[in-house]
Design a protein around this motif. Sequence first.
Motif, PDB file in Angstrom:
ATOM      1  N   ALA A  42       0.618  -1.721  -1.298  1.00 26.58           N
ATOM      2  CA  ALA A  42       2.221  -1.325  -0.947  1.00 26.58           C
ATOM      3  C   ALA A  42       1.827   0.187  -1.080  1.00 26.58           C
ATOM      4  CB  ALA A  42       3.243  -1.320  -2.174  1.00 26.58           C
ATOM      5  N   ASP A  65      10.744   4.104   6.082  1.00 29.23           N
ATOM      6  CA  ASP A  65       9.465   3.981   5.655  1.00 29.23           C
ATOM      7  C   ASP A  65       8.420   4.867   6.164  1.00 29.23           C
ATOM      8  OD1 ASP A  65      10.090   2.568   3.183  1.00 29.23           O
ATOM      9  OD2 ASP A  65      10.212   0.583   4.527  1.00 29.23           O
ATOM     10  N   VAL A  95       3.248   4.268  -0.718  1.00 24.68           N
ATOM     11  CA  VAL A  95       4.335   5.256  -0.843  1.00 24.68           C
ATOM     12  C   VAL A  95       3.935   6.581  -0.808  1.00 24.68           C
ATOM     13  CG1 VAL A  95       5.783   3.678  -2.307  1.00 24.68           C
ATOM     14  CG2 VAL A  95       4.284   5.612  -3.511  1.00 24.68           C
ATOM     15  N   ARG A 150      10.101  -0.365  -4.235  1.00 27.16           N
ATOM     16  CA  ARG A 150       9.504   0.905  -3.508  1.00 27.16           C
ATOM     17  C   ARG A 150       9.911   1.966  -4.430  1.00 27.16           C
ATOM     18  NH1 ARG A 150       6.598   0.772   0.656  1.00 27.16           N
ATOM     19  NH2 ARG A 150       6.351  -1.538   1.678  1.00 27.16           N
ATOM     20  N   THR A 187       4.194   3.845   6.259  1.00 27.44           N
ATOM     21  CA  THR A 187       3.722   3.396   5.079  1.00 27.44           C
ATOM     22  C   THR A 187       3.096   1.826   5.497  1.00 27.44           C
ATOM     23  OG1 THR A 187       5.787   2.509   4.489  1.00 27.44           O
ATOM     24  CG2 THR A 187       5.357   4.476   3.472  1.00 27.44           C
TER      25      THR A 187
END
Length: 654
Positions: A553, A525, A555, A622, A536
């Motif tokens: 979250a 990540d 991304v 994700r 992230t």
Amino acid sequence: MSDIEINSILTETRLFEPPANFTANARLKMAELETLHQQADSDYEGFWAQQANALLDWHTPFSKTLDDSNAPHYQWFNDGTMNVSYNCIDRHLATQAAKTAIIFEGENGDTRHISYQQLHDEVCAFANALKAQGIKKGDRVVIYMPMVAEAVIAMQACARIGAIHSVVFGGFSAESLRDRIEDAGAVMLITADGGTRGGKIVELKQAADKALSKGCSSIQHVIVLKRSGHDIAMQAGRDIWWHDAIADQPSSCEPEWVNAEHPLFLLYTSGSTGKPKGIQHASAGYLLNAMTTNLWVFDLQDNDIFWCTADVGWITGHTYVAYGPLAAGATVVMYEGSPMVPDGGRFWKMCEQHKVSIFYTAPTAIRALMKLGDDLPAAYDLSSLRLLGTVGEPINPEAWMWYHRVIGRQRCPIVDTWWQTETGAIVISPVPGVTATKPGSCTLPLPGMDVAVVNEAGDPITRANTGGYLVIKKPWPSMVRTVWNDNQRYIDTYYAKFGGKYYLAGDSARCDEDGYFWIMGRIDDVLNVSGHRLGTMEVESALVANDAVVEAAVVGRPDELKGEAIVAFVICKGERPAGEAASAMVQALRNWVGEQIGAIAKPDEIRFADGLPKTRSGKIMRRLLRDIAANKAITSDTSTLENEHVVAQLQGKV
Ligand code: WT7
């Protein structure tokens, strides 16, 4: 087929042979390169021992090359003693004291040429100043400075007395600085009254004061360089001006002879948890590969002017500004400011003015300058350039071709260099007088670098163009030694996956039919934003630390300029923000993340919803978020999705 074994659709067939006149004058030609590879293959330790004896000056010679008795904690040349600063400076004085070591240019145009003798004198005076402030071998010193020559002087001064520096990039916030000071347990901070970037003053001292206002109890003194000249607060008893600190210090200082394995520096970098890792490098092994790669990849020769545009706050600025080129006795260029001041021709103007022969920068910079057109570079005489390099992320073929045509004028080889903070130096790269290049490929591993692409089981993937894990099978001198304060994390991150056998780089890659390596992206990540690594989780923890945020979250989304852009999906307390409240919240959260981490971590886009898409077992989906962020059709299986309505919200449909 497992997740990682994906077939690549990218096909690049152009091949660029090294120009004959480059090869004719190159340090390494085909035969020499083959010899190096053969030596490394037939007698790995003997090969590195020979390099270490040939390229480094030892105070006391080493007898054991590699100690792997405590793997994966490898030790190189450890019974030898040496000093990095001595190897970068003193040993050149007999033959080239008057040669320019550093050409510095400020954003406002002020320039300074520093000879090896002057560098010696300034490093020694500052090393003596550090000692006068109580700094001893093994102490951690944090350097938070603009991109000025004094940053290199401070690093070299630490190396000279065996203090362990940790440079924190000047673009990081007070909070990030504090975290790093605390994790390192630093006793001193070296900063400046400000640097100049993009016409603005970067308030380093102000950020330093903020960082030190809470915690950071290990810090005893702060040395402040006068650079911008504007007013700042100095705290009596704690803060001292650089010029006062060196005022009565002699310009010679006996180097501290340290063991080869003595820690040279820590450099914090992002990983897949919220907390950056303090990558610890050792003295001799690091410097050895800094040198071998400067000689092999950059073909450094006596009259070269080498400009690596990276800030010393990153590993590239350590290895290809502050240490490697100096150890090789070269002349480096340092630039304080933005490539866009006064306009996008600044880099090319400086190449002309300082007669730069080797130029090394990041794909993101190339893309940004490419967008401005061909006229700016065309206005300058770039005939001094003979070699170009890139680092930080895969370079897209279009940018490669522009670099080749418009900057290199089809005359200069391009070295696309793959490496990491952890590897300390370049691992995979063309050797410019030998390797035919393909736009977008970093080509082949250097001598002594045992690199492979393996599958889930750790077996080499033999089928061409099949993706897998990029690993390094043998230890190498400039490898990371541990994660500071968290040795378990070192083992878990780099050695757990394949049972301690291979170093796991964290990238996926494929090899084509010629054995050329193509880097495909990260497997963890970790984002690559403008060639800089960002976790992230790091951005997520910054977001949830804000009172208005319940959950977040983060991304990456492919971005033409930055490589990856940061997209955050945020759940706020109370009502989901809409309309003007949403715009205000976006602004507030972007600024917040800027304060928590630094401007580079500000999300490019923030979307609000009532929840995050999760599986029934509570895992954030994700891959689904990545598709949403890229405005792509959703390919993930959403059948296990707990809360389907949030998908439409996150897509901006409701
Ligand atoms: C990650 C390391 C090492 C200097 C700059 C970044 C990516 C680096 C390349 C390249 C494709 C590259 C990788 C790597 N990366 N160079 N030539 N081609 N990807 O250092 O912050 O430690 O990041 O940057 O993903 O793992 P870093």
